[in-house]
Design an enzyme around this catalytic site. Structure first.
Site, PDB file in Angstrom:
ATOM      1  N   ARG A   1      -5.750  -8.104 -10.145  1.00  0.00           N
ATOM      2  CA  ARG A   1      -6.750  -9.551 -10.512  1.00  0.00           C
ATOM      3  C   ARG A   1      -7.466  -9.280 -10.865  1.00  0.00           C
ATOM      4  O   ARG A   1      -7.805  -8.075 -10.953  1.00  0.00           O
ATOM      5  CB  ARG A   1      -6.633 -10.861  -9.364  1.00  0.00           C
ATOM      6  CG  ARG A   1      -6.897  -9.992  -8.202  1.00  0.00           C
ATOM      7  CD  ARG A   1      -7.278 -11.070  -6.424  1.00  0.00           C
ATOM      8  NE  ARG A   1      -7.533 -10.199  -5.677  1.00  0.00           N
ATOM      9  CZ  ARG A   1      -8.582  -9.724  -5.536  1.00  0.00           C
ATOM     10  NH1 ARG A   1      -9.613  -9.552  -5.774  1.00  0.00           N
ATOM     11  NH2 ARG A   1      -8.832  -9.167  -3.901  1.00  0.00           N
TER      12      ARG A   1
ATOM     13  N   HIS B   1     -15.247  -6.071   6.519  1.00  0.00           N
ATOM     14  CA  HIS B   1     -14.654  -5.149   5.905  1.00  0.00           C
ATOM     15  C   HIS B   1     -14.092  -6.056   4.477  1.00  0.00           C
ATOM     16  O   HIS B   1     -13.499  -5.616   3.624  1.00  0.00           O
ATOM     17  CB  HIS B   1     -13.095  -4.683   6.653  1.00  0.00           C
ATOM     18  CG  HIS B   1     -12.811  -4.253   7.623  1.00  0.00           C
ATOM     19  ND1 HIS B   1     -13.253  -2.810   7.543  1.00  0.00           N
ATOM     20  CD2 HIS B   1     -11.939  -3.928   9.151  1.00  0.00           C
ATOM     21  CE1 HIS B   1     -13.003  -2.205   8.907  1.00  0.00           C
ATOM     22  NE2 HIS B   1     -12.587  -3.118   9.656  1.00  0.00           N
TER      23      HIS B   1
ATOM     24  N   LYS C   1      -0.069  -1.125  -0.127  1.00  0.00           N
ATOM     25  CA  LYS C   1      -0.284  -0.308   0.356  1.00  0.00           C
ATOM     26  C   LYS C   1       0.687   1.100   0.043  1.00  0.00           C
ATOM     27  O   LYS C   1       0.599   2.544  -0.513  1.00  0.00           O
ATOM     28  CB  LYS C   1      -0.849   0.230   1.008  1.00  0.00           C
ATOM     29  CG  LYS C   1      -2.073  -0.612   1.468  1.00  0.00           C
ATOM     30  CD  LYS C   1      -2.769  -1.253   2.438  1.00  0.00           C
ATOM     31  CE  LYS C   1      -4.018  -2.157   1.336  1.00  0.00           C
ATOM     32  NZ  LYS C   1      -3.692  -3.632   2.104  1.00  0.00           N
TER      33      LYS C   1
END
Length: 500
Positions: free
Chosen positions: A294, A237, A118
């Protein structure tokens, strides 16, 4: 330009079947790999060839990169499609595939590596002035400095694992008094889950929407976006309901967000299918979250509103073909909603529920699509994600898509395990969902276990199983009596099941 003739699908269940069906339409042979737990899985029978690659645990089967590549060499495979999960975002695997002289149907190992972190992704995207959530620019090394930054951006804040995903290594900090405890937990969870304890902090957007943009890029520098998906209905989440387009996005925001997604893809030289994720705040400001390198679980809703087969495009891109789709030729047609049918008990904090599918009858009809990898009588393995299927409804508009989804949920008959069907029906009928005023806090704000009925009771389960078994026996009997024994020459390649 290489032409792919045989693909190994390094995955299982519904996504393996999904990829195989497109490959068959393209006259490309397929190879399935399977664990001992998946020996009777439909994707094993559907493939032209199938190879057992190990015991049930994924670490000994679906994550065994060397074994998968060896199967490719043994069977003359040209390319590997990783699906999603397992090895799909493993840069090392992508590189091994390339080093073995095979084609990886996905992005380069370099792109996967950059976007897999990230922090590296934020750095790459930052070169294109992509809007970012306020926070630390890099991994936290000095806690005192991090606390000062937290004060500057204002609590609550979010501690996030750099290598994270699926909500792991993520902690909300409401005030400075919680900082150290939540930091220790986030670092520990990140280290145990990803082998990397690096974390950073961001301003916590209290009522965000989760919006993602589908992108396609070729190996010649062309990148397009295929509009957005709304993915805000989540538990832990993780997404449960997705739709396209989003009711919250205006044409102007769509264009701006789409261009940002294209720029993110270009920042790492991306090719293949990918998804750029954003959060949208209450004032409709959007911020870059991450990029998934992906095919997404929810890709069918994009396929339905654009008419584009994303798997087919991935294969063409992997062959080195330039994109034939132009941005200006794309338009949104209709509305599509997907629900994930998990073997989970929504009345018990969505805990996984294992068992046998005593009854499994899928809905059908106009505007209804089911992507699954199970059949009646099969067991839900404890070793993998508990998703049974993806139920997709398409309509001319959002209202019609919701109506079709409710009808399809009511027709879906599953007994033997608890599922998320009743929860998803609750979502479809909730006025906050219908109005579009929901955010990622929908479950905590509006859902209580007593609001839904159990998906089945023991008596109804037993009755449904008996009726279903009777119908199957009758159908089998009629088939045997009405069809004389004969030999059929198939135009498709013969299926060979191999054990290794």
């Amino acid at each position: 330009m290489p032409s792919i003739k045989k693909i190994l699908i390094a995955n299982r269940g519904e996504i393996a079947l999904r990829i195989m069906r497109t490959a068959r339409e393209m006259d490309i042979a397929t190879v399935a790999v399977f664990s001992e737990a998946d020996r009777k899985s439909p994707h094993v029978r559907y493939a032209d060839e199938a190879v057992c690659i190990g015991p049930a645990p994924s670490s000994e089967s679906y994550l065994n990169a060397e074994k998968i590549i060896q199967v490719c060499k043994d069977l003359g495979v040209d390319a590997i499609h990783p699906g999603y999960g397992f090895l799909s975002e493993n840069a090392g695997f992508a590189q091994k595939v390339k080093n073995a002289g095979l084609i990886f149907i996905g992005p380069s190992a370099e792109s996967i590596e950059v976007m897999g972190s990230k922090l590296a992704a934020k750095e790459a995207a930052g070169r294109y002035n992509i809007p970012m959530v306020p926070g630390t620019a890099g991994a936290i090394e000095d806690r005192h400095e991090a606390k000062q930054i937290a004060i500057e951006i204002g609590y609550p804040i979010l501690i996030k694992a750099s290598a994270g995903g699926g909500g792991k290594g993520m902690r909300v900090v409401e005030n400075e008094g919680e900082f150290d405890e939540q930091m220790d937990r986030a670092v520990s969870e990140a280290q145990s889950s990803f082998g990397d304890g690096s974390v950073f902090i961001e301003k916590y957007i209290t009522s965000p929407k989760h919006i993602e943009i589908q992108v396609l890029g070729d190996q010649h520098g062309n990148v397009i976006h295929l509009f957005e998906r709304e993915c805000s209905i989540q538990r832990r989440h993780q997404k449960v309901v997705e739709e396209a387009p989003s009711i919250s996005i205006t044409p102007a925001i769509r264009e701006e967000m789409g261009q940002c997604a294209i720029d993110v893809a270009k920042s790492c030289g991306y090719f293949g299918a990918g998804t750029v994720e954003f959060i949208l705040d209450e004032d409709r400001n959007f911020y870059f979250l991450e990029m998934n390198t992906r095919l997404q679980v929810e890709h069918p809703v994009t396929e339905q509103i654009t008419g584009i087969d994303l798997v087919k495009q991935m294969i063409h891109i992997a062959e080195g073909r330039p994109l034939e789709i132009k941005q200006e030729s794309l338009a949104i047609k209709g509305h599509s909603i997907e629900i994930r049918v998990y073997a989970e008990d929504a009345s018990n904090n969505f805990l996984p529920d294992v068992g046998t599918l005593h009854t499994y009858i899928k809905p059908d009809g106009n505007g209804v699509r089911v992507d699954d990898g199970f059949e009646q009588g099969m067991d839900i393995p404890i070793y993998y994600d508990p998703m049974i299927s993806k139920l997709i409804a398409y309509g001319e508009n959002r209202e019609e898509a919701i109506q079709k989804m409710v009808r399809a949920i009511d027709e879906y008959q599953i007994s033997g395990v608890e599922t998320t069907l009743s929860f998803c029906r609750f979502v479809m009928k909730h006025p906050v969902f219908i109005s579009g005023s929901f955010d990622t806090n929908f479950v905590s704000n509006y859902f209580r276990p007593d609001m839904i009925k159990p998906s089945y009771d023991p008596e109804m389960q037993e009755l449904a199983a008996l009726i279903s078994g009777f119908v199957l026996n009758e159908n089998n009997s009629e088939t045997i009596q009405s069809e004389p024994k004969r030999t059929v020459e198939s135009n498709w390649k013969s299926h060979r099941l191999r054990q290794r």
